[in-house]
Design an enzyme around this catalytic site. Sequence first.
Site, short mmCIF file in Angstrom:
data_model
loop_
_atom_site.label_atom_id
_atom_site.label_comp_id
_atom_site.label_asym_id
_atom_site.label_seq_id
_atom_site.Cartn_x
_atom_site.Cartn_y
_atom_site.Cartn_z
N GLU A 263 0.84 -1.20 0.00
CA GLU A 263 0.00 0.00 0.00
C GLU A 263 0.88 1.25 0.00
O GLU A 263 1.96 1.24 0.57
CB GLU A 263 -0.92 0.00 1.22
CG GLU A 263 -1.96 -1.10 1.22
CD GLU A 263 -2.94 -1.01 2.40
OE1 GLU A 263 -2.85 -0.03 3.16
OE2 GLU A 263 -3.79 -1.89 2.53
N HIS A 281 -8.34 1.10 1.88
CA HIS A 281 -8.07 1.07 3.32
C HIS A 281 -8.98 2.07 4.06
O HIS A 281 -8.52 2.98 4.76
CB HIS A 281 -6.60 1.38 3.60
CG HIS A 281 -6.12 0.75 4.88
ND1 HIS A 281 -4.87 0.20 5.02
CD2 HIS A 281 -6.72 0.56 6.08
CE1 HIS A 281 -4.72 -0.28 6.25
NE2 HIS A 281 -5.84 -0.06 6.91
#
Length: 531
Positions: A263, A281
Amino acid sequence: MAPKVLVSDKLSETAVQIFRDRGIDVDFLPDLGKDKDKLLEAIGQYDGLAIRSATKVTEKILEAATNLKVVGRAGIGVDNVDIPAASKKGVIVMNTPFGNSITTAEHAIAMMMAAARQIPEANASTHAGKWEKSRFMGVELTAKTLGLIGCGNIGSIVADRAIGLKMKVLAYDPFLSQERADKLGVTKVELDELLPKADFITLHVPMTEKTANILSKDALAKTKKGVRIVNCARGGLVDEEALAELLKSGHVAAAAFDVFAVEPAKENILFNLPNVVCTPHLGASTTEAQENVALQVAEQMSDYLMTGAVTNAINMPSITAEEAKVMGPWIKLAGHVGSFIGQMTDEPIKAINILYDGVASDMNTAALNASAIAGVLKEVIAEVNMVSAPVIAKERGIAISTTTQGKSGIFDGYIKMTVVTDKRERSIAGTVFSDGKPRFIQIKGINIDAEIGEHMLYTTNRDVPGIIGALGAAMGAHGVNIANFTLGRTKAGEDAIALMYLDQPMPAHVVEELEKTGLFQQVRPLEFEIA
């Protein structure tokens, strides 16, 4: 003079007002955290620093923070704070570990529903004017089986919501007791039982050595055909490549992911698959959650700066400054004792019994308990700290009991922990010598005197000739240096143990080699945080 706090990320005005109402001088500069040079220039004048994720509290920033006493992180993750550097500087780091639980659990439920009814694809199709009603045939949640991997704070909320949706819930969690499972209304199972039975699987575990890739290629192959998999916990818990193949083949009907192995995820093998729902997220991203953690961190920091009270500290026990001087080595010992048992215990824990003898019995046993319990739990809960550990143990139905007694042996005092599971009781004791160094002094009722090191190896065996030779030969052959070697036994020819302090981590292939000799009942590498 009033304490001074810098808010360098975006906290609500209500949270900022809490500081003012408590008599604290506060500067609200929500964009300052993004400019490391300006932050470096300003930080020296502040007693407290309130942040979210944008501000990076590096060793360099901490070095310049000559007056800083506390960093408060609104949220659970403290990856943006150099914890060892903060500890070395005497700066307390606080977080808000439970503020996002409901929000994350609700997102998991929303993702499960989106995957069940193909909502994102159907939405895009309808916006495009296609009206493909027959294309989007979903499934109901009612009467389906949900498999929870992890049934802690967030997982238990998901279970409650799922039961409200009339789902049957199976839960795999090594620390979930039967009593807690019964109270939640879930069926406690092993992972291999959950995988082939679950219509939906959702993950709620931290990323640790034990949970990484928990849904591996082999584990995914054991799942029920048509399963739908949801991950709103941590990236890296699922083998994304193996999952993509099973999604393409139709074995896995759908997946919904809020977190990814890398990420920010600008590209991923799961992207653009028609049966995959992805979000960036968003687990903690609700107005309520962001407000809750902001208010909590402002309250916690204000309490500490104005009264000295410590709450949800990552790197400090809840004790007074006077106690800390005496208790420091004993706090470390309690953590090591707990960590030893935590690393040795693979089944659910029902009870933890802690005995404090001699000088240890006169100390703040609540703080010692917290350190010991955190040591046990950290093997499966990465975010656990001394404040949250007792709460988490209670949530999981682990009974904690404490006994104190006067000096009863040759040591001025000691700590003995006994953990109870359905299969066994396991105990270990330790003390602090006059040099301030913790030692293990008893394991399984066998007396020893073992210095505690970062890398250790523990073995059990029958007391027969050849044990020392086998261990020494294996270590020597593979270049593993032994710093300290301690032996103990019940009596000649019966149960014996060895505990070695090593200069480097124990290689897995050497462990396998020792196991194959047939001389050992157990060969277990152990790791301890010494700093």
